[in-house]
Design an enzyme around this catalytic site. Structure first.
Site, short mmCIF file in Angstrom:
data_model
loop_
_atom_site.label_atom_id
_atom_site.label_comp_id
_atom_site.label_asym_id
_atom_site.label_seq_id
_atom_site.Cartn_x
_atom_site.Cartn_y
_atom_site.Cartn_z
N ARG A 230 0.85 -1.19 0.00
CA ARG A 230 0.00 0.00 0.00
C ARG A 230 0.88 1.24 0.00
O ARG A 230 1.84 1.34 0.75
CB ARG A 230 -0.92 0.02 1.22
CG ARG A 230 -2.10 -0.94 1.14
CD ARG A 230 -3.08 -0.53 0.05
NE ARG A 230 -4.28 -1.35 0.00
CZ ARG A 230 -4.42 -2.44 -0.72
NH1 ARG A 230 -3.40 -2.84 -1.49
NH2 ARG A 230 -5.55 -3.12 -0.72
N GLU A 259 -3.00 7.75 -4.97
CA GLU A 259 -3.10 7.17 -6.31
C GLU A 259 -4.06 7.92 -7.22
O GLU A 259 -4.08 7.67 -8.43
CB GLU A 259 -3.45 5.69 -6.20
CG GLU A 259 -2.32 4.89 -5.54
CD GLU A 259 -2.62 3.42 -5.33
OE1 GLU A 259 -3.72 2.97 -5.72
OE2 GLU A 259 -1.74 2.73 -4.79
N HIS A 286 -0.80 0.14 -9.60
CA HIS A 286 -1.47 -0.74 -8.64
C HIS A 286 -2.06 -1.97 -9.36
O HIS A 286 -3.24 -2.29 -9.21
CB HIS A 286 -2.56 0.01 -7.88
CG HIS A 286 -2.91 -0.62 -6.57
ND1 HIS A 286 -3.32 0.11 -5.48
CD2 HIS A 286 -2.93 -1.92 -6.17
CE1 HIS A 286 -3.58 -0.71 -4.47
NE2 HIS A 286 -3.35 -1.94 -4.87
#
Length: 311
Positions: A230, A259, A286
């Site tokens: 993360r 993000e 991601h």
């Protein structure tokens, strides 16, 4: 009576027939809004989610019949665990479904970084042929530190074994887990001996911002860094400072502190822009656990767990 299943995120097409075969009654509503979820969630015994909306006390308060929350993936940082427990709702996730994808992606990024593959590719496309400038490093024989030895950490360690690496693993919540692929170690041992560091821990209150400048400065050797966990665990500013100081030889970043790139703070935007200009930083959006195979495998894991839990 069939248990009703509300699916609020886009899922692989195999999910509905799997659920129906197992005796569930699914409603697939990937375009649903949060307001609409709040209106209808009270009619369902199971809800399957990815990351569309926070699963918080407001939503759970409306889920009066909910028995199981199923997270299609590994991370549960969008789930209010205290509220879930207060409502006596079971939680299942599917790290088994995308662990192989994460292990392979982390390995691919690390090899590309150490061998300067992205830089070399870009140069050759411009008819620049510089062999010495693109001399790489071998992974063979390196000491690799892994933080978090769950499904993802174990998957990465297994793949490192083929490269003759010495793997040291730290996990705050486990002990006695040394195996064929890794040796249990303390953080102090990782700081003293690791040449590569890979993160495989969830985002929690304890890990948010944990891997910061001070953390990187504790390493005795400059390290290559991999984050497929993360982004909020590692502030962008700390990455920049560690790269500028030479504590990081380079970074593989599948995740970022923020993000939604159009929502970066002014300070984050400056740090992100600087990182994008560095040849020893590799990004991906991601997608470490987001392969064609894992997309379908996650469904099988979730349905198997649902069947066992509700039998």
């Amino acid at each position: 009576m069939q248990k009703r299943v509300l699916i609020i995120d886009t899922m692989h097409e195999s999910l509905l027939p799997m659920l129906e075969k197992a005796g569930f009654a699914p409603d697939y509503l990937p375009q649903i809004t949060r307001a609409e979820i709040l209106d209808i969630v009270g009619h369902y015994q199971v809800m399957i989610v990815r990351s569309k909306t926070p699963i918080d006390a407001e939503l759970l308060g409306k889920a009066t019949q909910l028995e199981v929350l199923a997270r299609a993936g590994a991370g549960t940082d969008q789930v209010d665990m205290a509220a879930l427990q207060a409502c006596n709702i079971a939680l299942i996730n599917a790290p088994e479904g995308n662990r192989d994808a994460v292990g392979e992606h982390a390995m691919g990024m690390l090899l590309a970084l150490m061998n300067k593959l992205l830089q070399a590719d870009a140069q050759v496309r411009q008819k620049i042929w510089q062999r010495e400038a693109n001399r790489g490093y071998e992974l063979m024989g390196k000491t690799v530190g892994i933080i978090g030895y769950g499904h993802m950490g174990q998957s990465f360690a297994k793949r490192l074994s083929g490269f003759g690496c010495r793997v040291l693993a730290y996990d705050k919540y486990k002990s006695g887990f040394s195996d064929t692929y890794a040796t249990e170690a303390s953080l102090e041992q990782l700081w003293a001996e690791a040449e590569v560091l890979s993160l495989h821990v969830p985002l929690t209150a304890a890990t948010r911002g944990w891997i910061n400048t001070d953390f990187f400065n504790r390493f005795a050797h400059p390290i290559w860094f991999v984050n497929t966990a993360r982004g909020e665990i590692v502030p962008l500013a700390s990455l920049r400072e560690a790269l500028q100081s030479g504590k990081l030889r380079g970074a593989c970043l599948d995740v970022l502190e923020q993000e939604k790139l159009d929502k970066l703070t002014p300070a984050q935007a400056v740090d992100f822009e600087w990182l994008t200009q560095q040849p020893n930083v590799i990004f991906s959006p991601h997608v470490a656990g987001w392969t064609y195979e894992s997309y379908e495998r996650i469904n099988r894991v979730l349905v198997d767990k649902l069947v066992q839990l509700t039998a």
